[in-house]
Design a protein around this motif. Structure first.
Motif, mmCIF file in Angstrom:
data_model
loop_
_atom_site.group_PDB
_atom_site.id
_atom_site.type_symbol
_atom_site.label_atom_id
_atom_site.label_comp_id
_atom_site.label_asym_id
_atom_site.label_seq_id
_atom_site.Cartn_x
_atom_site.Cartn_y
_atom_site.Cartn_z
ATOM 1 N N ILE A 36 0.859 -1.189 0.000
ATOM 2 C CA ILE A 36 0.000 0.000 0.000
ATOM 3 C C ILE A 36 0.895 1.239 0.000
ATOM 4 O O ILE A 36 1.479 1.600 1.028
ATOM 5 C CB ILE A 36 -0.933 0.006 1.237
ATOM 6 N N GLN A 37 1.006 1.892 -1.155
ATOM 7 C CA GLN A 37 1.900 3.038 -1.306
ATOM 8 C C GLN A 37 1.123 4.254 -1.800
ATOM 9 O O GLN A 37 0.535 4.243 -2.866
ATOM 10 C CB GLN A 37 3.017 2.707 -2.317
ATOM 11 N N MET A 38 1.187 5.330 -1.029
ATOM 12 C CA MET A 38 0.578 6.612 -1.411
ATOM 13 C C MET A 38 -0.917 6.443 -1.744
ATOM 14 O O MET A 38 -1.378 6.730 -2.853
ATOM 15 C CB MET A 38 1.334 7.244 -2.594
ATOM 16 N N THR A 39 -1.660 6.020 -0.748
ATOM 17 C CA THR A 39 -3.111 5.884 -0.898
ATOM 18 C C THR A 39 -3.719 7.258 -1.208
ATOM 19 O O THR A 39 -3.421 8.233 -0.528
ATOM 20 C CB THR A 39 -3.717 5.336 0.407
ATOM 21 N N ASN A 40 -4.568 7.305 -2.234
ATOM 22 C CA ASN A 40 -5.234 8.576 -2.548
ATOM 23 C C ASN A 40 -6.748 8.452 -2.662
ATOM 24 O O ASN A 40 -7.452 9.447 -2.581
ATOM 25 C CB ASN A 40 -4.670 9.179 -3.838
ATOM 26 N N GLY A 41 -7.247 7.232 -2.870
ATOM 27 C CA GLY A 41 -8.690 7.075 -3.022
ATOM 28 C C GLY A 41 -9.182 5.871 -2.248
ATOM 29 O O GLY A 41 -8.414 4.945 -1.952
ATOM 30 N N PHE A 91 -16.637 -3.033 0.966
ATOM 31 C CA PHE A 91 -16.963 -3.974 -0.090
ATOM 32 C C PHE A 91 -16.729 -5.364 0.492
ATOM 33 O O PHE A 91 -15.594 -5.699 0.822
ATOM 34 C CB PHE A 91 -16.056 -3.708 -1.297
ATOM 35 N N PHE A 92 -17.802 -6.127 0.681
ATOM 36 C CA PHE A 92 -17.719 -7.387 1.435
ATOM 37 C C PHE A 92 -16.979 -7.157 2.760
ATOM 38 O O PHE A 92 -16.164 -7.975 3.181
ATOM 39 C CB PHE A 92 -17.034 -8.478 0.604
ATOM 40 N N GLY A 93 -17.238 -6.019 3.374
ATOM 41 C CA GLY A 93 -16.649 -5.720 4.689
ATOM 42 C C GLY A 93 -15.259 -5.116 4.658
ATOM 43 O O GLY A 93 -14.740 -4.713 5.694
ATOM 44 N N ASN A 94 -14.642 -5.038 3.471
ATOM 45 C CA ASN A 94 -13.270 -4.510 3.381
ATOM 46 C C ASN A 94 -13.250 -3.071 2.883
ATOM 47 O O ASN A 94 -14.124 -2.651 2.124
ATOM 48 C CB ASN A 94 -12.446 -5.349 2.392
ATOM 49 N N SER A 126 -1.831 0.653 -7.193
ATOM 50 C CA SER A 126 -2.610 -0.584 -7.016
ATOM 51 C C SER A 126 -4.020 -0.300 -6.536
ATOM 52 O O SER A 126 -4.314 0.772 -6.001
ATOM 53 C CB SER A 126 -1.908 -1.504 -5.999
ATOM 54 N N VAL A 127 -4.872 -1.309 -6.752
ATOM 55 C CA VAL A 127 -6.201 -1.356 -6.158
ATOM 56 C C VAL A 127 -6.166 -2.497 -5.151
ATOM 57 O O VAL A 127 -5.750 -3.603 -5.501
ATOM 58 C CB VAL A 127 -7.278 -1.652 -7.224
ATOM 59 N N ALA A 128 -6.569 -2.229 -3.910
ATOM 60 C CA ALA A 128 -6.406 -3.252 -2.876
ATOM 61 C C ALA A 128 -7.602 -3.298 -1.941
ATOM 62 O O ALA A 128 -8.272 -2.287 -1.710
ATOM 63 C CB ALA A 128 -5.135 -2.987 -2.072
ATOM 64 N N LEU A 129 -7.843 -4.496 -1.403
ATOM 65 C CA LEU A 129 -8.800 -4.673 -0.308
ATOM 66 C C LEU A 129 -8.022 -4.686 1.001
ATOM 67 O O LEU A 129 -6.979 -5.347 1.095
ATOM 68 C CB LEU A 129 -9.530 -6.014 -0.445
ATOM 69 N N VAL A 130 -8.522 -3.965 1.978
ATOM 70 C CA VAL A 130 -7.849 -3.903 3.280
ATOM 71 C C VAL A 130 -8.866 -4.220 4.367
ATOM 72 O O VAL A 130 -9.955 -3.629 4.407
ATOM 73 C CB VAL A 130 -7.228 -2.510 3.517
ATOM 74 N N THR A 137 -5.349 -7.553 0.445
ATOM 75 C CA THR A 137 -5.279 -8.319 -0.799
ATOM 76 C C THR A 137 -5.218 -7.341 -1.970
ATOM 77 O O THR A 137 -6.147 -6.564 -2.163
ATOM 78 C CB THR A 137 -6.517 -9.225 -0.964
ATOM 79 N N VAL A 138 -4.123 -7.357 -2.714
ATOM 80 C CA VAL A 138 -4.013 -6.487 -3.888
ATOM 81 C C VAL A 138 -4.826 -7.110 -5.016
ATOM 82 O O VAL A 138 -4.643 -8.281 -5.358
ATOM 83 C CB VAL A 138 -2.536 -6.298 -4.300
ATOM 84 N N LEU A 139 -5.748 -6.334 -5.593
ATOM 85 C CA LEU A 139 -6.600 -6.837 -6.675
ATOM 86 C C LEU A 139 -5.992 -6.587 -8.051
ATOM 87 O O LEU A 139 -6.256 -7.339 -8.990
ATOM 88 C CB LEU A 139 -7.970 -6.155 -6.619
ATOM 89 N N LEU A 140 -5.192 -5.524 -8.173
ATOM 90 C CA LEU A 140 -4.694 -5.133 -9.496
ATOM 91 C C LEU A 140 -3.517 -4.184 -9.305
ATOM 92 O O LEU A 140 -3.582 -3.286 -8.456
ATOM 93 C CB LEU A 140 -5.811 -4.399 -10.257
ATOM 94 N N ASP A 141 -2.450 -4.372 -10.103
ATOM 95 C CA ASP A 141 -1.368 -3.377 -10.046
ATOM 96 C C ASP A 141 -0.761 -3.068 -11.414
ATOM 97 O O ASP A 141 0.341 -2.538 -11.499
ATOM 98 C CB ASP A 141 -0.288 -3.775 -9.034
ATOM 99 N N ASN A 142 -1.489 -3.402 -12.493
ATOM 100 C CA ASN A 142 -0.944 -3.051 -13.819
ATOM 101 C C ASN A 142 -2.030 -3.124 -14.881
ATOM 102 O O ASN A 142 -3.081 -3.743 -14.682
ATOM 103 C CB ASN A 142 0.207 -3.993 -14.192
ATOM 104 N N PHE A 143 -1.753 -2.526 -16.022
ATOM 105 C CA PHE A 143 -2.602 -2.632 -17.202
ATOM 106 C C PHE A 143 -1.830 -3.449 -18.229
ATOM 107 O O PHE A 143 -0.940 -2.945 -18.911
ATOM 108 C CB PHE A 143 -2.930 -1.233 -17.749
ATOM 109 N N PHE A 144 -2.113 -4.734 -18.306
ATOM 110 C CA PHE A 144 -1.426 -5.657 -19.224
ATOM 111 C C PHE A 144 0.090 -5.439 -19.194
ATOM 112 O O PHE A 144 0.738 -5.323 -20.225
ATOM 113 C CB PHE A 144 -1.991 -5.533 -20.649
ATOM 114 N N GLY A 145 0.613 -5.334 -17.978
ATOM 115 C CA GLY A 145 2.064 -5.247 -17.810
ATOM 116 C C GLY A 145 2.607 -3.846 -17.572
ATOM 117 O O GLY A 145 3.694 -3.709 -17.036
#
Ligand code: NAG
Ligand code: NAG
Ligand code: NAG
Ligand code: NAG
Length: 451
Positions: free
Chosen positions: A210-215, A220-223, A237-241, A250-258
């Motif tokens: 979790i680096q430089m959270t801005n949004g 969402f399901f409690g997270n 990244s997009v993450a559930l905390v 849980t990190v859900l996504l950290d790139n756009f096709f690489g």
């Protein structure tokens, strides 16, 4: 978004135009002060006249407005648009949307600035606003406000890379929380009035991902859902905390096709879909903590289960806040192009909220139109209430429009708010960088927690 904070005390600074201008100015300011008079009689008369004048328009039924004449909250100041539509040839015109506020009554913040009678329905007769946490040396309350009903806590992130954020390419920002139970107890102890209180702010211990959270949004399901701008080579990244200790993630996504995103900014769940919609923009680079951008500034949709990812809107200067109407059919995205980080402010660039239809099949944002252009600073984080009034964090506080795009009024702070969140019905929690404000009003919350 990490705006340059407007100068404190920049209250409607008049144009420097010589002696004639000065005379005219003081007369004008005197007139506006009269409008702001605390005399109940004066306010009732002025509102009654206002109700009469607006009764033929598309606003609320006249009975509601008439009833409101007896119940203006003490912190409300009516600024009838007819009182400033013509400033005159030597009028006190503003030069800057970033360094000068529109406060013709010179009222000391925080207060409710009322431009339209319907704002009184939002405030209710006893609405109040006050600071409930403050730290003048640290912008601890920037964005990502999330209310967790189970514990009645509000989570939020400190400023990432901007003024007083204490974060940069070498230092992560922080996610913290306050307890609204503690807020309620502090207000009760303080007794009558709206003097500030100062509750404790608790920092979360989060994993390195979790680096430089801005949004943020949810639960969402409690997270908590956090979108993170990344820092240096560490990816956005997009993450559930987990909102409860140990705050596992849980990190859900950290790139756009690489490819790494630029620096993710804000996120919402589209009602009825359980899909995440988030904005990506170059502010990490423009605030010196991310490398050169590799992608356009645009809005993405992520299905958190299948991880199917697509772009749903582009063509922005700097897309920023995002929100949906309660039926999920209309999307709102703010464009904060007027603020370009180290490149400075340019008030001929967008400070604009756009509305879109959400295509039922593709969920692409279509039929883009201007919803509102803001008069002070930029419109950053966006939220709606249960009646689809739109609230935006702006350069002078929180501004509110009805669904037709008419500015109803402001939660006027005299300083930047980057975002806000309803903590259930009738409670609004406003991020204001070095302070958190708490408004107890009549408006009901839009649903943000899913499923
Ligand atoms: C306004 O006040 C009248 C008289 O007290 C009451 O009958 C009516 O229901 C009120 N209307 C609204 C919209 O509150
Ligand atoms: C509020 O309390 C914090 C410590 O919890 C302190 O750092 C801060 O200065 C206080 N704010 C004010 C305005 O006194
Ligand atoms: C946190 O850990 C618990 C227990 O292992 C797990 O059930 C939950 O899904 C985790 N939450 C997140 C957001 O990773
Ligand atoms: C502000 O933006 C306009 C429109 O893009 C541009 O023409 C102008 O040069 C900019 N001004 C500054 C000072 O950067």
């Amino acid at each position: 978004m990490r705006p340059n904070r407007p100068r404190q005390g920049g209250v409607h600074k008049p144009k420097k135009s010589g002696v004639a201008g000065l005379t005219r100015r003081s007369r004008q300011s005197h007139t506006w002060t009269m409008v702001a008079s605390s005399s109940v009689v004066a306010i009732t008369i002025s509102l009654a006249a206002w109700a009469y004048a607006t009764s033929s328009s598309q606003s609320a039924p006249q009975t509601e407005i008439a009833n409101a004449t007896t119940s203006l909250p003490p912190q409300a100041v009516v600024v009838d648009p007819r009182s400033f539509a013509v400033l005159g040839i030597n009028g006190p015109f503003r030069q800057s949307s970033f360094t000068e506020f529109f406060n013709p009554t010179n009222t000391t913040p925080p207060f409710f600035q009322v431009f339209h009678p319907d704002f009184l329905q939002i405030l209710g007769p006893t609405g109040t606003i006050r600071a409930v946490a403050a730290n003048p040396t640290f912008a601890f309350a920037h964005e990502a406000p999330i209310w967790v009903p189970d514990t009645d806590e509000v989570f939020f992130a400190s400023n990432d890379g901007g003024a007083l954020g204490m974060s940069d390419i070498d230092h992560n920002n922080q996610v913290s929380k306050i307890s609204l139970k503690e807020v309620a107890a502090a207000i009760k102890t303080a007794g009558h009035g709206t003097a500030p209180v100062n509750v404790s702010v608790t920092k979360l211990d989060l994993p390195e991902a979790i680096q430089m959270t801005n949004g943020g949004t949810g639960p969402f399901f409690g997270n908590l859902i956090l979108v993170n701008s990344g820092r240096g080579s560490l990816p956005p990244s997009v993450a559930l905390v987990n909102p409860n200790p140990p705050h596992n993630t849980t990190v859900l996504l950290d790139n756009f096709f690489g490819r790494q995103f630029n620096s993710l900014n804000d996120v919402k769940i589209r009602p009825g879909t359980n899909r995440l919609f988030f904005t990506d923009v170059t502010y990490g680079f423009l605030n010196h903590f991310r490398p050169l951008p590799l992608l356009p500034n645009q809005v993405y949709r992520l299905d958190p289960d299948t991880k199917v990812l697509r772009v749903v809107a582009d063509g922005f200067d700097k897309c920023n806040g995002i929100a949906f109407s309660h039926d999920g059919k209309t999307a709102f995205v703010s464009d904060t192009g007027a603020n370009a980080g180290f490149l400075g402010n340019n008030q001929t660039e967008p400070a604009t909220i756009y509305a879109f239809d959400v295509d039922p099949k593709t969920e692409a944002f279509t039929n883009r139109r201007v919803f509102a252009y803001v008069d002070t600073g930029i419109a950053d984080g966006l939220q709606l209430d249960a009646n689809d009034n739109l609230y935006a964090g702006c350069g002078d506080g929180v501004q509110v429009w009805n669904a037709e795009g008419t500015l109803l009024g402001k939660f006027f702070l005299g300083t930047t708010s980057a975002n806000l969140v309803f903590a259930g019905d009738k409670r609004l929690v406003i991020m204001a960088e070095t302070a958190i404000y708490f408004a107890e009003i009549a408006a009901k919350a839009n649903k943000l927690s899913f499923p």
